[in-house]
Scaffold this active site. Structure first.
Site, PDB file in Angstrom:
ATOM      1  N   TYR A   1     -10.569   5.006   5.474  1.00  0.00           N
ATOM      2  CA  TYR A   1     -11.215   5.575   6.647  1.00  0.00           C
ATOM      3  C   TYR A   1     -12.329   6.505   6.177  1.00  0.00           C
ATOM      4  CZ  TYR A   1      -7.103   4.111   9.384  1.00  0.00           C
ATOM      5  OH  TYR A   1      -6.107   3.379  10.004  1.00  0.00           O
TER       6      TYR A   1
ATOM      7  N   TYR B   1       3.061   7.140   9.361  1.00  0.00           N
ATOM      8  CA  TYR B   1       2.221   6.023   8.933  1.00  0.00           C
ATOM      9  C   TYR B   1       3.067   4.935   8.268  1.00  0.00           C
ATOM     10  CZ  TYR B   1      -1.371   3.317   6.530  1.00  0.00           C
ATOM     11  OH  TYR B   1      -2.163   2.287   6.086  1.00  0.00           O
TER      12      TYR B   1
ATOM     13  N   HIS C   1       0.829  -1.200   0.000  1.00  0.00           N
ATOM     14  CA  HIS C   1       0.000   0.000   0.000  1.00  0.00           C
ATOM     15  C   HIS C   1       0.866   1.254   0.000  1.00  0.00           C
ATOM     16  CE1 HIS C   1      -3.945  -1.885   1.739  1.00  0.00           C
ATOM     17  NE2 HIS C   1      -3.569  -2.422   0.608  1.00  0.00           N
TER      18      HIS C   1
ATOM     19  N   PRO D   1      -6.128   0.861  17.743  1.00  0.00           N
ATOM     20  CA  PRO D   1      -5.802   0.212  16.467  1.00  0.00           C
ATOM     21  C   PRO D   1      -5.712   1.171  15.285  1.00  0.00           C
ATOM     22  CG  PRO D   1      -8.077  -0.226  17.088  1.00  0.00           C
ATOM     23  CD  PRO D   1      -7.441   0.457  18.259  1.00  0.00           C
TER      24      PRO D   1
ATOM     25  N   LYS E   1      -0.226   0.316  14.692  1.00  0.00           N
ATOM     26  CA  LYS E   1       1.165   0.539  15.062  1.00  0.00           C
ATOM     27  C   LYS E   1       1.729  -0.465  16.067  1.00  0.00           C
ATOM     28  CE  LYS E   1       1.992   3.931  12.422  1.00  0.00           C
ATOM     29  NZ  LYS E   1       2.899   3.669  11.286  1.00  0.00           N
TER      30      LYS E   1
END
Length: 401
Positions: A207, A389, A80, A299, A303
């Protein structure tokens, strides 16, 4: 009835817990010539089948490459560049790869653990399954002991150091607790999660931020999706029918630039209550805490596994220095060294969690929308988010040089 005498095992490092932290550390130590024994309370079958999310940072994958345990990962993982963000009925792709040149890898934690177990036998770092650590004694000395029991016997591991990788409720953290301080933040919401036979919304995770709360959509296969809903902390799963779950997922993920969310058979459901916690210091005498034994994250952003491997790198480097050159300064600095990255990750997790979840006041949605708009419009803001991220550099190499 005759009770057999306890089995006694001598090693340099006793590792409690065969999760990502404990198994990664065992590999790192073995490759530096430091012998270790791993105690795991569950069966090997159970450890290999524990289904947990696995979004691996580039930094974590780099370490697995160095350890030689990433062949299946590179064959099977979904790569990704970032994630999709949907709000105000519009979908945006946050391409962190374009900003940083790095990637995230979707590869389940059970697969990570299986790969690490499969590679251990040739490295002389045994894992004793079905061996529950029941006490850690002598942490104020240079000869600590871990007492354990199996279904048929008891045993003691005598070591120079103990690595507690057995989670927030494990014996390692309980042993350290009188000497440490844990700060916590409990969130007033939870994630209702489902695994369903349905076509994923996007090829990368998405999201959906909505005035009524978060929905999260991720891929587990071409016709298998993992999806989550923000719900109150005290939610009872019995009150959520399949119909109600799909109705709310569709409501929060509705967009003018995408088809309506596909529904399907729900084959698994769960409830995850969100909280953050950090324990300081992460060392008490000869006992070191790693992974969930030292810190918990919500969550959001996935991480936990990555921080566990980061902790293992710091401790492996310090133990390598001790056994190569009798250095103690790296061991003394373990907690401070590891905590800097932990708090940076906690800050990222809080930033993402607060922007995506409903907080129930009249300022909530306008403030959240402003932050989301900034991530979409500003390369600078997006780069800052993407750096964490996709994975900040680990504090140390796992090898002592």
């Amino acid at each position: 009835m005759h009770t057999p005498p306890p089995q006694r095992i001598r090693t340099r490092v006793a590792v409690i817990g065969a999760g990502p932290a404990g198994l990664s550390l065992a590999h790192m130590l073995a490759l530096q010539g430091v012998d270790a024994v791993v105690l795991e309370r569950s069966s090997e079958e159970h450890v290999r089948s524990r289904v947990r999310a696995g979004v691996l940072e580039q930094s974590t994958v780099d370490v697995f490459d160095q350890l030689g345990v990433s062949a299946d990962l590179h064959r099977e993982a979904l790569r990704h560049k970032g994630f999709y963000l949907r709000f105000d009925r519009a979908t945006h792709h946050l391409d962190f790869h374009a900003d940083t040149g790095r990637n995230a890898f979707v590869y389940g934690q059970a697969k990570v653990v299986g790969d690490l177990i499969d590679a251990l036998p040739g490295r002389a770092a045994p894992v004793i399954f079905d061996a529950e650590a029941v006490a850690v004694e002598g942490i104020g000395t240079d000869r600590p002991e871990v007492h354990f029991r199996t279904p048929n016997s008891t045993g003691v591991v005598e070591a120079d150091f103990v690595a507690g990788c057995d989670g927030f409720h494990g014996v390692a953290r309980a042993t350290a607790e009188p000497h440490v301080r844990t700060v916590q933040r409990v969130y007033p919401f939870a994630w209702l999660g489902i695994l369903a036979h349905s076509t994923p919304v996007t090829e990368e995770g998405m999201y959906s931020a909505h005035p009524d709360g978060l929905s999260l959509h991720s891929m587990r296969g071409p016709q298998l999706s993992r999806q989550y809903l923000q719900v109150p902390h005290d939610t009872d799963l019995a009150h959520w029918s399949d119909e109600r779950i799909w109705k709310e997922l569709r409501h929060r993920s509705a967009a003018d630039d995408a088809d309506e969310l596909e529904t399907g058979e729900i084959i698994e459901r769960s409830l995850t209550r969100l909280r953050s916690a950090v324990t300081e210091p992460m060392r008490v005498g000869s006992l070191f805490l790693l992974g969930d034994a030292a810190h918990i994250l919500p969550p959001t952003g996935a991480k936990g596994l990555n921080l566990a491997v980061s902790d293992a790198c710091v401790l492996s480097n310090a133990l390598g220095g001790y056994y190569a050159d009798r250095r103690t300064d790296l061991l003394d600095a373990y907690s401070v060294t590891a905590l800097e990255r932990i708090w940076q990750t906690q800050a990222f997790s809080w930033r993402l969690t607060s922007a995506l979840h409903r907080h129930d006041d009249e300022f909530d949605w306008p403030l959240r929308r402003a932050r989301l708009q900034r991530w979409v419009a500003s390369e600078t803001a997006r780069r800052e988010l993407g750096e964490v991220y996709l994975g900040l550099p680990f504090p140390t190499d796992w090898r002592y040089r």
